[in-house]
Design a protein around this motif. Sequence first.
Motif, PDB file in Angstrom:
ATOM      1  N   LEU A 230     -10.410  56.611  -9.221  1.00 48.15           N
ATOM      2  CA  LEU A 230     -11.038  57.879  -9.244  1.00 48.15           C
ATOM      3  C   LEU A 230      -9.712  58.871  -9.588  1.00 48.15           C
ATOM      4  N   LEU A 231     -10.163  59.581 -10.801  1.00 46.13           N
ATOM      5  CA  LEU A 231      -9.136  60.594 -11.189  1.00 46.13           C
ATOM      6  C   LEU A 231      -9.573  61.950 -10.750  1.00 46.13           C
ATOM      7  N   PRO A 232      -8.583  62.846 -10.847  1.00 49.29           N
ATOM      8  CA  PRO A 232      -8.724  64.194 -10.188  1.00 49.29           C
ATOM      9  C   PRO A 232      -9.862  64.858 -11.067  1.00 49.29           C
ATOM     10  N   THR A 233     -10.861  65.438 -10.449  1.00 54.74           N
ATOM     11  CA  THR A 233     -12.025  66.228 -10.665  1.00 54.74           C
ATOM     12  C   THR A 233     -13.267  65.032 -11.064  1.00 54.74           C
ATOM     13  N   GLN A 234     -12.890  64.025 -10.746  1.00 54.82           N
ATOM     14  CA  GLN A 234     -14.142  62.694 -10.921  1.00 54.82           C
ATOM     15  C   GLN A 234     -14.800  62.521  -9.487  1.00 54.82           C
ATOM     16  N   GLN A 235     -15.940  62.173  -9.589  1.00 60.32           N
ATOM     17  CA  GLN A 235     -16.735  61.860  -8.481  1.00 60.32           C
ATOM     18  C   GLN A 235     -17.312  60.406  -8.337  1.00 60.32           C
ATOM     19  N   LEU A 236     -17.671  59.843  -7.087  1.00 58.23           N
ATOM     20  CA  LEU A 236     -18.200  58.574  -7.010  1.00 58.23           C
ATOM     21  C   LEU A 236     -19.525  59.292  -6.464  1.00 58.23           C
ATOM     22  N   ARG A 237     -20.729  59.106  -7.091  1.00 59.62           N
ATOM     23  CA  ARG A 237     -21.898  59.551  -6.961  1.00 59.62           C
ATOM     24  C   ARG A 237     -22.606  58.564  -5.840  1.00 59.62           C
ATOM     25  N   ALA A 238     -23.805  59.101  -5.108  1.00 69.87           N
ATOM     26  CA  ALA A 238     -24.579  58.298  -4.535  1.00 69.87           C
ATOM     27  C   ALA A 238     -25.117  57.033  -5.208  1.00 69.87           C
ATOM     28  N   GLY A 239     -24.844  56.005  -4.472  1.00 72.61           N
ATOM     29  CA  GLY A 239     -25.299  54.735  -4.952  1.00 72.61           C
ATOM     30  C   GLY A 239     -24.262  54.086  -5.812  1.00 72.61           C
ATOM     31  N   ALA A 240     -23.076  54.689  -6.328  1.00 73.20           N
ATOM     32  CA  ALA A 240     -22.325  54.010  -7.098  1.00 73.20           C
ATOM     33  C   ALA A 240     -21.211  53.452  -6.332  1.00 73.20           C
TER      34      ALA A 240
ATOM     35  N   ILE B 159      -3.947  60.002  -8.249  1.00 74.36           N
ATOM     36  CA  ILE B 159      -5.270  59.380  -8.375  1.00 74.36           C
ATOM     37  C   ILE B 159      -5.532  58.525  -7.273  1.00 74.36           C
ATOM     38  N   MET B 160      -6.698  58.169  -6.964  1.00 79.76           N
ATOM     39  CA  MET B 160      -7.176  57.315  -6.008  1.00 79.76           C
ATOM     40  C   MET B 160      -7.435  55.953  -6.631  1.00 79.76           C
TER      41      MET B 160
ATOM     42  N   VAL C 278     -24.883  62.618  -1.551  1.00 85.60           N
ATOM     43  CA  VAL C 278     -23.526  63.064  -0.901  1.00 85.60           C
ATOM     44  C   VAL C 278     -22.424  62.231  -2.283  1.00 85.60           C
ATOM     45  N   THR C 279     -21.426  62.925  -2.554  1.00 83.55           N
ATOM     46  CA  THR C 279     -20.510  62.530  -3.335  1.00 83.55           C
ATOM     47  C   THR C 279     -19.058  62.558  -2.630  1.00 83.55           C
ATOM     48  N   LEU C 280     -18.147  61.458  -3.317  1.00 84.35           N
ATOM     49  CA  LEU C 280     -17.163  61.529  -2.865  1.00 84.35           C
ATOM     50  C   LEU C 280     -16.101  62.076  -4.188  1.00 84.35           C
ATOM     51  N   ASN C 281     -15.224  63.096  -3.786  1.00 84.58           N
ATOM     52  CA  ASN C 281     -14.644  63.821  -4.744  1.00 84.58           C
ATOM     53  C   ASN C 281     -13.121  63.765  -4.549  1.00 84.58           C
ATOM     54  N   LEU C 282     -12.685  63.821  -5.776  1.00 85.01           N
ATOM     55  CA  LEU C 282     -10.841  64.016  -5.716  1.00 85.01           C
ATOM     56  C   LEU C 282     -10.416  65.257  -6.496  1.00 85.01           C
TER      57      LEU C 282
ATOM     58  N   GLY D  29      -8.145  45.481  -0.738  1.00 87.26           N
ATOM     59  CA  GLY D  29      -9.345  45.852  -0.006  1.00 87.26           C
ATOM     60  C   GLY D  29      -9.240  47.247   0.522  1.00 87.26           C
ATOM     61  N   ILE D  30      -7.844  47.718   0.225  1.00 83.99           N
ATOM     62  CA  ILE D  30      -7.372  49.247   1.140  1.00 83.99           C
ATOM     63  C   ILE D  30      -7.400  50.328  -0.121  1.00 83.99           C
ATOM     64  N   PHE D  31      -8.198  51.286  -0.040  1.00 83.75           N
ATOM     65  CA  PHE D  31      -8.012  52.459  -1.092  1.00 83.75           C
ATOM     66  C   PHE D  31      -6.681  53.511  -0.559  1.00 83.75           C
ATOM     67  N   ARG D  32      -6.245  53.652  -1.806  1.00 83.52           N
ATOM     68  CA  ARG D  32      -4.955  54.571  -1.679  1.00 83.52           C
ATOM     69  C   ARG D  32      -4.926  55.680  -2.604  1.00 83.52           C
ATOM     70  N   LEU D  33      -4.101  56.586  -2.285  1.00 88.37           N
ATOM     71  CA  LEU D  33      -3.734  57.614  -3.041  1.00 88.37           C
ATOM     72  C   LEU D  33      -2.516  57.403  -3.749  1.00 88.37           C
ATOM     73  N   TYR D  34      -2.489  57.607  -5.117  1.00 84.76           N
ATOM     74  CA  TYR D  34      -1.063  57.346  -5.523  1.00 84.76           C
ATOM     75  C   TYR D  34      -0.653  58.604  -6.321  1.00 84.76           C
ATOM     76  N   SER D  35       0.613  58.884  -6.342  1.00 77.57           N
ATOM     77  CA  SER D  35       1.232  59.813  -7.081  1.00 77.57           C
ATOM     78  C   SER D  35       2.206  59.927  -8.149  1.00 77.57           C
ATOM     79  N   GLN D  36       2.435  60.345  -9.323  1.00 76.28           N
ATOM     80  CA  GLN D  36       3.730  60.143 -10.145  1.00 76.28           C
ATOM     81  C   GLN D  36       4.123  61.317 -10.740  1.00 76.28           C
ATOM     82  N   ASN D  37       5.300  61.715 -10.809  1.00 72.25           N
ATOM     83  CA  ASN D  37       6.006  62.714 -11.456  1.00 72.25           C
ATOM     84  C   ASN D  37       5.962  62.516 -13.185  1.00 72.25           C
ATOM     85  N   LEU D  38       5.395  63.231 -13.749  1.00 63.98           N
ATOM     86  CA  LEU D  38       5.089  63.112 -15.091  1.00 63.98           C
ATOM     87  C   LEU D  38       6.563  63.148 -15.956  1.00 63.98           C
TER      88      LEU D  38
END
Length: 390
Positions: free
Chosen positions: A146-156, A243-244, A207-211, A250-259
């Motif tokens: 998932l990218l910033p502003t992206q959603q995981l929608r119901a059923g996805a 990003i997520m 319900v949606t998952l949001n980042l 099997g573990i979901f994580r938030l990752y960060s990188q300085n551009l």
Amino acid sequence: MASIIFFLLLALSFTASAQRQTNITLGSSLTPITNSSWLSPSGLYAFGFFRQRDGYSIGVFLSGISLKTVVWAARRDDAPVPSNATLLFTSDGRVVLTSAQGSRTSIVSASQPASLASMSDSGNFVLYNSDREIIWQSFDHPTDTLLPTQQLRAGAELVSPVSETELSTGIYRLKMQTDGNLVQYPVNTPDTATYAYFASGTNGDDVTLNLDPDGRLYLLNSTGFNIKNIADGGYPTKETINIMKLDADGIFRLYSQNLTLNGNWSAVWNSTRDKCQPKGSCGLNGYCVVKDQEAECICLPGFKFVTQGNWTSGCERDFDAESCKDKNGSSAYTMEELSNIAWEDVSYSVLSSTTKDNSFGSFLMIFLLMLMPVKLFPTLSHVSRLWLEN
């Protein structure tokens, strides 16, 4: 270099409602070697060919950083294509992959022909019809990220990759259920609590998952109400992207990188610290232990790995099950008790009033339990063993 950094930072300053985009017109094409991608205006994201094993695959990736990171993959389980393939936005509005022999494979399945495509600074690849209405977008079909502003929608759902370098479908999924519960399961299992190893415990309609750009990961219901924060966020956004990702373990994580730095991604948050928590990581007849905060798979006594180096393949018997003879042909057998084991289910049988003195009963119990996936409590460093011999 300074101008590239300027454009990258400019891209991140745009909101989701005001994203700049690069338009792609009908008849445009890409090849793996020359003109291999369509860049977003800032150059941060690209849609096109990327290296995969011994060939090339197609997707969206972060191009404006030193270490290219794929964030969406098209037809992820297809074999990579050779360097003589061509990606074509056809005159009749389809995005197809063409081989040197002339065969064509559709990359996206839009509901109608497209008249325009775009690659935006949000990382979203979009197709539009002649009325400039969106008919398909990569944000609606996430793979493992998932990218910033992206959603995981119901059923996805997100599905993990096989490994960090092999992006085809792995063995775990994160599903935004239609009942409002965000749940993790192994792939190819029913959506029932028996198979779950993570759940948000929420409910609601649509319900949606949001980042958010700062790493806040949260659930919104159909009215836009925040029903739960999964991760509080608050991570830096200046000169940084968060990003997520659902990883291969099997573990979901938030990752960060300085551009502005040529470094690797840093994991700033994870859904669990117990790397043995995901079910099925060791396959059938194997169990998981945590050593130095890393997961390790071990086969049950009397079993060996089906494929060395591939834990998820599970373990198979190293003896003749029909005659109960070992590999040396001996008719004697041993029974071994494993203490401090958490059996994940009771799929085959539950035996009561069985004692260690009842040799046949003990053997039957061990035989049945050997068929079940298991997990060692992560706080324990060893397994106590008691050998019994007939």
